[in-house]
Design a protein around this motif. Structure first.
Motif, PDB file in Angstrom:
ATOM      1  N   GLU A   1      -2.705 -38.548  14.988  1.00 33.18           N
ATOM      2  CA  GLU A   1      -3.191 -38.760  16.359  1.00 33.18           C
ATOM      3  C   GLU A   1      -4.315 -39.799  16.395  1.00 33.18           C
ATOM      4  O   GLU A   1      -4.510 -40.476  17.395  1.00 33.18           O
ATOM      5  N   GLU A   2      -5.053 -39.918  15.311  1.00 33.99           N
ATOM      6  CA  GLU A   2      -6.123 -40.906  15.233  1.00 33.99           C
ATOM      7  C   GLU A   2      -5.592 -42.268  14.810  1.00 33.99           C
ATOM      8  O   GLU A   2      -5.999 -43.295  15.334  1.00 33.99           O
ATOM      9  N   TYR A   3      -4.700 -42.259  13.835  1.00 31.05           N
ATOM     10  CA  TYR A   3      -4.216 -43.511  13.251  1.00 31.05           C
ATOM     11  C   TYR A   3      -3.000 -44.009  14.031  1.00 31.05           C
ATOM     12  O   TYR A   3      -1.886 -44.055  13.547  1.00 31.05           O
ATOM     13  N   THR A   4      -3.273 -44.389  15.256  1.00 32.50           N
ATOM     14  CA  THR A   4      -2.218 -44.889  16.138  1.00 32.50           C
ATOM     15  C   THR A   4      -1.846 -46.324  15.751  1.00 32.50           C
ATOM     16  O   THR A   4      -2.536 -46.959  14.954  1.00 32.50           O
ATOM     17  N   ASP A   5      -0.783 -46.838  16.337  1.00 33.37           N
ATOM     18  CA  ASP A   5      -0.390 -48.222  16.081  1.00 33.37           C
ATOM     19  C   ASP A   5      -1.514 -49.188  16.452  1.00 33.37           C
ATOM     20  O   ASP A   5      -1.759 -50.169  15.749  1.00 33.37           O
ATOM     21  N   ASP A   6      -2.204 -48.906  17.559  1.00 36.90           N
ATOM     22  CA  ASP A   6      -3.306 -49.757  18.007  1.00 36.90           C
ATOM     23  C   ASP A   6      -4.453 -49.753  16.997  1.00 36.90           C
ATOM     24  O   ASP A   6      -5.013 -50.797  16.664  1.00 36.90           O
ATOM     25  N   VAL A   7      -4.797 -48.578  16.485  1.00 39.65           N
ATOM     26  CA  VAL A   7      -5.864 -48.460  15.487  1.00 39.65           C
ATOM     27  C   VAL A   7      -5.440 -49.149  14.195  1.00 39.65           C
ATOM     28  O   VAL A   7      -6.213 -49.895  13.589  1.00 39.65           O
ATOM     29  N   GLN A   8      -4.201 -48.917  13.795  1.00 48.61           N
ATOM     30  CA  GLN A   8      -3.701 -49.550  12.569  1.00 48.61           C
ATOM     31  C   GLN A   8      -3.759 -51.074  12.683  1.00 48.61           C
ATOM     32  O   GLN A   8      -4.183 -51.762  11.756  1.00 48.61           O
ATOM     33  N   GLU A   9      -3.374 -51.605  13.815  1.00 50.95           N
ATOM     34  CA  GLU A   9      -3.413 -53.050  14.033  1.00 50.95           C
ATOM     35  C   GLU A   9      -4.849 -53.581  14.005  1.00 50.95           C
ATOM     36  O   GLU A   9      -5.127 -54.623  13.411  1.00 50.95           O
ATOM     37  N   ALA A  10      -5.770 -52.852  14.642  1.00 46.65           N
ATOM     38  CA  ALA A  10      -7.166 -53.285  14.685  1.00 46.65           C
ATOM     39  C   ALA A  10      -7.814 -53.270  13.298  1.00 46.65           C
ATOM     40  O   ALA A  10      -8.680 -54.084  13.004  1.00 46.65           O
ATOM     41  N   LEU A  11      -7.374 -52.354  12.441  1.00 45.39           N
ATOM     42  CA  LEU A  11      -7.932 -52.229  11.097  1.00 45.39           C
ATOM     43  C   LEU A  11      -7.200 -53.067  10.050  1.00 45.39           C
ATOM     44  O   LEU A  11      -7.652 -53.165   8.906  1.00 45.39           O
ATOM     45  N   ALA A  12      -6.092 -53.670  10.414  1.00 44.95           N
ATOM     46  CA  ALA A  12      -5.180 -54.301   9.451  1.00 44.95           C
ATOM     47  C   ALA A  12      -5.882 -55.241   8.473  1.00 44.95           C
ATOM     48  O   ALA A  12      -5.618 -55.203   7.268  1.00 44.95           O
ATOM     49  N   ASP A  13      -6.775 -56.079   8.950  1.00 43.12           N
ATOM     50  CA  ASP A  13      -7.435 -57.048   8.069  1.00 43.12           C
ATOM     51  C   ASP A  13      -8.434 -56.402   7.116  1.00 43.12           C
ATOM     52  O   ASP A  13      -8.789 -57.001   6.097  1.00 43.12           O
ATOM     53  N   ALA A  14      -8.884 -55.207   7.431  1.00 48.17           N
ATOM     54  CA  ALA A  14      -9.904 -54.545   6.618  1.00 48.17           C
ATOM     55  C   ALA A  14      -9.326 -53.488   5.676  1.00 48.17           C
ATOM     56  O   ALA A  14     -10.037 -52.977   4.821  1.00 48.17           O
ATOM     57  N   VAL A  15      -8.044 -53.174   5.822  1.00 46.01           N
ATOM     58  CA  VAL A  15      -7.447 -52.091   5.034  1.00 46.01           C
ATOM     59  C   VAL A  15      -6.845 -52.638   3.739  1.00 46.01           C
ATOM     60  O   VAL A  15      -6.028 -53.560   3.765  1.00 46.01           O
ATOM     61  N   GLN A  16      -7.262 -52.052   2.637  1.00 43.18           N
ATOM     62  CA  GLN A  16      -6.734 -52.429   1.329  1.00 43.18           C
ATOM     63  C   GLN A  16      -5.538 -51.561   0.960  1.00 43.18           C
ATOM     64  O   GLN A  16      -4.539 -52.054   0.469  1.00 43.18           O
ATOM     65  N   HIS A  17      -5.664 -50.248   1.174  1.00 43.99           N
ATOM     66  CA  HIS A  17      -4.598 -49.310   0.811  1.00 43.99           C
ATOM     67  C   HIS A  17      -4.455 -48.261   1.899  1.00 43.99           C
ATOM     68  O   HIS A  17      -5.440 -47.835   2.484  1.00 43.99           O
ATOM     69  N   GLU A  18      -3.227 -47.824   2.108  1.00 39.64           N
ATOM     70  CA  GLU A  18      -2.947 -46.730   3.032  1.00 39.64           C
ATOM     71  C   GLU A  18      -2.143 -45.673   2.294  1.00 39.64           C
ATOM     72  O   GLU A  18      -1.155 -45.993   1.625  1.00 39.64           O
ATOM     73  N   TYR A  19      -2.585 -44.433   2.442  1.00 37.69           N
ATOM     74  CA  TYR A  19      -1.879 -43.321   1.823  1.00 37.69           C
ATOM     75  C   TYR A  19      -1.628 -42.256   2.878  1.00 37.69           C
ATOM     76  O   TYR A  19      -2.363 -42.152   3.854  1.00 37.69           O
ATOM     77  N   GLN A  20      -0.606 -41.486   2.639  1.00 38.95           N
ATOM     78  CA  GLN A  20      -0.269 -40.411   3.550  1.00 38.95           C
ATOM     79  C   GLN A  20      -0.087 -39.134   2.733  1.00 38.95           C
ATOM     80  O   GLN A  20       0.483 -39.161   1.637  1.00 38.95           O
ATOM     81  N   LEU A  21      -0.581 -38.027   3.260  1.00 38.66           N
ATOM     82  CA  LEU A  21      -0.368 -36.725   2.636  1.00 38.66           C
ATOM     83  C   LEU A  21       0.903 -36.130   3.214  1.00 38.66           C
ATOM     84  O   LEU A  21       1.035 -36.014   4.440  1.00 38.66           O
ATOM     85  N   VAL A  22       1.821 -35.760   2.336  1.00 41.03           N
ATOM     86  CA  VAL A  22       3.095 -35.195   2.771  1.00 41.03           C
ATOM     87  C   VAL A  22       3.219 -33.799   2.176  1.00 41.03           C
ATOM     88  O   VAL A  22       3.209 -33.634   0.951  1.00 41.03           O
ATOM     89  N   TYR A  23       3.343 -32.815   3.046  1.00 43.39           N
ATOM     90  CA  TYR A  23       3.447 -31.424   2.604  1.00 43.39           C
ATOM     91  C   TYR A  23       4.915 -31.007   2.609  1.00 43.39           C
ATOM     92  O   TYR A  23       5.606 -31.116   3.623  1.00 43.39           O
ATOM     93  N   SER A  24       5.378 -30.539   1.461  1.00 40.69           N
ATOM     94  CA  SER A  24       6.768 -30.097   1.339  1.00 40.69           C
ATOM     95  C   SER A  24       6.863 -29.116   0.171  1.00 40.69           C
ATOM     96  O   SER A  24       6.260 -29.336  -0.884  1.00 40.69           O
ATOM     97  N   ASP A  25       7.644 -28.070   0.344  1.00 42.37           N
ATOM     98  CA  ASP A  25       7.869 -27.080  -0.717  1.00 42.37           C
ATOM     99  C   ASP A  25       6.562 -26.531  -1.284  1.00 42.37           C
ATOM    100  O   ASP A  25       6.365 -26.458  -2.499  1.00 42.37           O
ATOM    101  N   ASN A  26       5.651 -26.157  -0.393  1.00 45.17           N
ATOM    102  CA  ASN A  26       4.358 -25.594  -0.778  1.00 45.17           C
ATOM    103  C   ASN A  26       3.524 -26.520  -1.662  1.00 45.17           C
ATOM    104  O   ASN A  26       2.719 -26.074  -2.470  1.00 45.17           O
ATOM    105  N   LYS A  27       3.739 -27.819  -1.517  1.00 49.46           N
ATOM    106  CA  LYS A  27       3.014 -28.791  -2.323  1.00 49.46           C
ATOM    107  C   LYS A  27       2.682 -30.002  -1.460  1.00 49.46           C
ATOM    108  O   LYS A  27       3.500 -30.454  -0.669  1.00 49.46           O
TER     109      LYS A  27
END
Length: 162
Positions: free
Chosen positions: A122-148
């Motif tokens: 909800e925070e990392y919207t397309d608009d926010v991602q675009e505004a931060l694009a030049d300053a972002v080195q890496h993007e990671y996502q937490l994915v929950y599946s199978d109790n992990k």
């Protein structure tokens, strides 16, 4: 004497912090009013409206978040410390227009500082991602599946070992 020199230096640092705090807050806040931010000797903050009334107690949750981010950026710039900063849910209480302003400006305010934002979708919207694009080195996502929870790169969805 040394006490006078010390007090002069501390006063100058507080004044510079106050100037940056005032600038950052007024650039990030979405209201049309201009506020005068005052930093007391004990570093307590006053947010004065055009009539000189202190609005610190009536700021919304989003405005308080903007004040906190502005204060952190002002202190970071003045301190000279080059330490990484981690901010959990930096845009959680912020509506769309201020989200864009924060995403666009906060990396400029903390230009030489490594910042890690922990954001929800909800925070990392397309608009926010675009505004931060030049300053972002890496993007990671937490994915929950199978109790992990796995950490994956956002662009390739490859799992990352940390």
């Amino acid at each position: 004497c040394l006490e006078t020199i010390r007090n002069d230096i501390l006063s100058e640092l507080r004044n510079l912090t106050e100037e940056n705090l005032d600038q950052y807050f007024n650039e990030l806040i979405w209201k049309q009013e201009e506020y005068d931010l005052v930093l007391a000797d004990d570093y307590s903050v006053s947010v004065l409206d055009e009539y000189g009334d202190n609005k610190i107690g009536s700021l919304s949750a989003g405005e308080t978040q903007v004040l906190a981010l502005s204060f952190m950026a002002a202190l970071t710039e003045i301190s000279g410390f080059d330490a990484p900063v981690v901010i959990d849910t930096p845009l959680g209480r912020i509506s769309s227009t201020p989200k864009h302003l924060i995403a666009q400006n906060l990396p400029k305010y903390m230009e030489d500082t490594q910042i890690t934002f922990l954001m929800t979708d909800e925070e990392y919207t397309d608009d926010v991602q675009e505004a931060l694009a030049d300053a972002v080195q890496h993007e990671y996502q937490l994915v929950y599946s199978d109790n992990k929870t796995k950490i994956v790169t956002r662009d390739t969805a490859q799992e990352v070992d940390i």
